[in-house]
Design an enzyme around this catalytic site. Sequence first.
Site, short mmCIF file in Angstrom:
data_model
loop_
_atom_site.label_atom_id
_atom_site.label_comp_id
_atom_site.label_asym_id
_atom_site.label_seq_id
_atom_site.Cartn_x
_atom_site.Cartn_y
_atom_site.Cartn_z
N LYS B 100 -60.22 -12.34 46.14
CA LYS B 100 -60.51 -11.78 44.82
C LYS B 100 -60.53 -10.26 44.98
CE LYS B 100 -64.12 -11.39 41.35
NZ LYS B 100 -65.56 -11.44 41.16
N GLY B 161 -73.42 -7.91 36.14
CA GLY B 161 -74.87 -8.01 36.33
C GLY B 161 -75.68 -7.83 35.06
N ALA B 187 -68.13 -11.94 35.38
CA ALA B 187 -69.04 -10.82 35.17
C ALA B 187 -69.62 -10.74 33.76
CB ALA B 187 -68.38 -9.49 35.50
N GLY B 188 -70.91 -10.68 33.70
CA GLY B 188 -71.60 -10.44 32.43
C GLY B 188 -72.07 -11.68 31.73
N ASN B 209 -73.04 -15.29 38.70
CA ASN B 209 -73.82 -14.98 39.89
C ASN B 209 -75.20 -14.51 39.47
OD1 ASN B 209 -74.70 -14.32 42.43
ND2 ASN B 209 -73.27 -12.64 42.78
N THR B 210 -75.25 -13.35 38.80
CA THR B 210 -76.54 -12.78 38.41
C THR B 210 -77.33 -13.72 37.49
OG1 THR B 210 -75.45 -10.64 38.48
CG2 THR B 210 -77.62 -10.71 37.44
#
Lengths: 401, 260
Positions: B100, B161, B187-188, B209-210
Site C-alpha cells: 500500500k 484518524g 481513512a476517516g 484502524n483508528t
Amino acid sequence: MDRKYQLENDPSSRINHMEYLPDMEVIESDICDKVLEEMNSYDASRYTARDVRNALSHENCSIEDVKALLSPAAEPFLEEMAQRAQRETSRHFGNTVYIFTPLYIDNHCENYCVYCGFNRYNKIRRLKLNMEEIEHEMDVIARSGMEEILLLTGESRGSSSIRYIGEACRLAAKYFRMVGLEVYPVNTEDYRYFHECGADYVTVFQETYNSDRYEELHLDGRKRIWPYRFHTQERALMAGMRGVGFSALLGLSDFRRDALATALHVYYLQRKYPRAEMSLSCPRIRPIVGGTDLCYEKVSERQLCQILCAYRIFLPFAGITVSSRESSAFRNGIVRIAATKVSAGVSTGIGDHAEKYGEECGECKEGDEQFEINDTRSLDTMYNDIRGAGLQPVLNDYVSL
Amino acid sequence: MQEKDEKDTLVLGGKEFHSRFILGSGKYSLQLIEAAVRDAGAEIVTLAVRRAQTKEHENILSYIPEGVTLLPNTSGARDAHEAVRIAHLARELCGSNFVKIEIMRDTKYLLPDNAETIRATEILAKEGFVVLPYMYPDLNVGRDLVSAGAAAVMPLAAPIGSNRGLATRDFIQMLIDELDLPVIVDAGIGKPSQACEAMEMGAAAVMANTALATAGNLTMMASAFRQAIDAGRKAYLSGLGRVLVRGAASSDPLTGFLRD
C-alpha cells in the site's frame, strides 16, 4: 444494373462485411466487445414499471437503469422521464441551445446502401463543388451569422479525396470557429491531417449496431465493413480530435437495441477518453428520392422522445443534436427537454445555399438531396424561436487554439 | 434472498478475498491483533513497515494469524523514491508483493501526495508489485493510477484518524462510477454506519484502524464493522430501492407536443 441486381439477390456476390479491407487500420480496442455483449443480452420486455421507477430515483443512472428506461415498460413514464431529463440538461447546459448548419460539398458515393438517397445506383443529379464554390457557400453561410459548420460528403474516396476534404477544412477554418466533419471513415493518420487542416469534430453514424441487419442494408462499398465503421470515433480521438458524434439510424433494426448500443458506445468511449466531447444524434429513417419499399421499424414521436430522455439521463454530459428530419414542433418541444443542438438553414442538397440564403443564383449548379428535410427554418427564425421559448441560442462554444 | 453469494469475492492482484474489511494494525497493542482479526473476519491486515519490530522484541509477524494477507504500507515516505525503497524492504520482510503506497509531505494533516503516489505506483507496478495506492479522491488522479498499473485505489473518506466519516463522499462516488478497479475506502471512517454507507455506494472494501483503536471495546467494534460492511455490500448487490423526491414534478407537462 446487372451488378445491382446481383448484389440485391445473391448474398454470395457481396464482400464479407466483417473483414477489414487491406488498407483499413486495425486498432486495439475492447469497446466493441463490451457494447455487443450488453446489446445482445438486452431483452427489453424483461423490464417492469418497478425497474423504471427505481431507475428514475437513482442519482446516477447505471447500465441496468438505462436498459429499463429504453424498455416498453418506461413508455407510461414518459412525462416523468422528460422532467428528469430536463433537470439533467439544465444542470449541465443551463438553458443554452447551440445552432449549426451542415454543408454538403459532394454527393458522389461509391456505396450501395439501400435506404440512402446518395447510393451509387440511385439516379440523382451528382455534384461536387470545387474550392471556389465551397468558399462562396461558406461566405454566404458565415454572413448569415453562423459560426459552426458541419462539412459533409457522400462516401466516395475517388471523388472526395483526403486532400479535397482537407482543403475544404482549411477554407472552413477561415470562416467558422468550429468545423465538424461527417465524411467517410478514414485511418488515424488521415484524421490527424484533417485535424491539422482545422477540423475538430468527427461524426459517423453506425446506422445499425446489428451487424447482420447492417449486412442486408449495405450491399457494397467500403461502408459495408461494419467493424471499421464501429471504431471510427476511437481512431478520430486517437488522432487528436476534440470530439466525436454517434448515431444509429432508428428504424433500420430493433430501435431499442440500437439506442442502447449507441448510448453504450458513448459511455465506454468516454471512460477510455475522458477528455473527449461526445454527442449523439437520433435520426429516424426518412423517405428518399428513388427509395425502395424495404421493411423498416416504425418509431413514433413518443418513442423517439423516450430514447432522447434515456440518453440524457444516462449521459448527462453528452450533446444531443436533433435532426431537421424532424418537424419544427418536435424540435421546439425536445430542446426544452433533452436536446442541446439544432441545425438551421439546412439544405441536404449540394450548392444551393446561395439561393436558400436569398442570394442571386443565376446559373448555380445544384445536386440532389440526401433525404427530405422537415424543419426548413433559417438561422434567424430558429434563433428567434429558441429565444421565444425562454432558451438562449448560442452560435459558438469553442476557442480555436 | 440469498444469504451469501459465494462468488462475491474481492480480487486483488489475482488473489481472492471473501472479507471486505481491511484492518489496520497500528494504534493498538499487538496482543489485541489476533482477536481483532478474528472478530472483524478480516483477511487483509495492513502493516506499517517503519513501525514493525522484526527482531526479538515483540516481532509483529508473530502476532498475525495464519492465512491473513499482510498489506505492508510505505508510511513515512515523503516522495516516490522513498516509497519504492520501503516497498522493497516490505517485500523482504513480508515475503509478499502486496504494497500500500502512502506518501505524505506534511506531518500535520497527513494528506497523501497524489503526484508522487502516481510515480511510485508506476515504478512498483512495473516491478511486479500488487500496488494499492492511498490517495486523495481525485478522478483525474484515479485514472492516472489505473494507467500506472494500480490493483485498486484507496481514497480517503476524511482526514486520517479523524473518525469523521464520508467527508469526500461525492468524490469517492465518482471514482466508484468511473474506474474499472476496486475502490477501497480508507481513512476517516469512524463508525460502522459510515462503513455501511461506503459499501452501499459500491465501494469494494473498507479499511479502518483508528475507529477500532479508539473504541471502548476494540473487538466488539471490530465485529460491528464486519456486520455493517456485510450489510452495505448486500444492499449494494441487491440494488437500492427508490427514494421519493417531494415536489420534483413540474405542473407544466413537457411532452404535450408529441403527435404519435
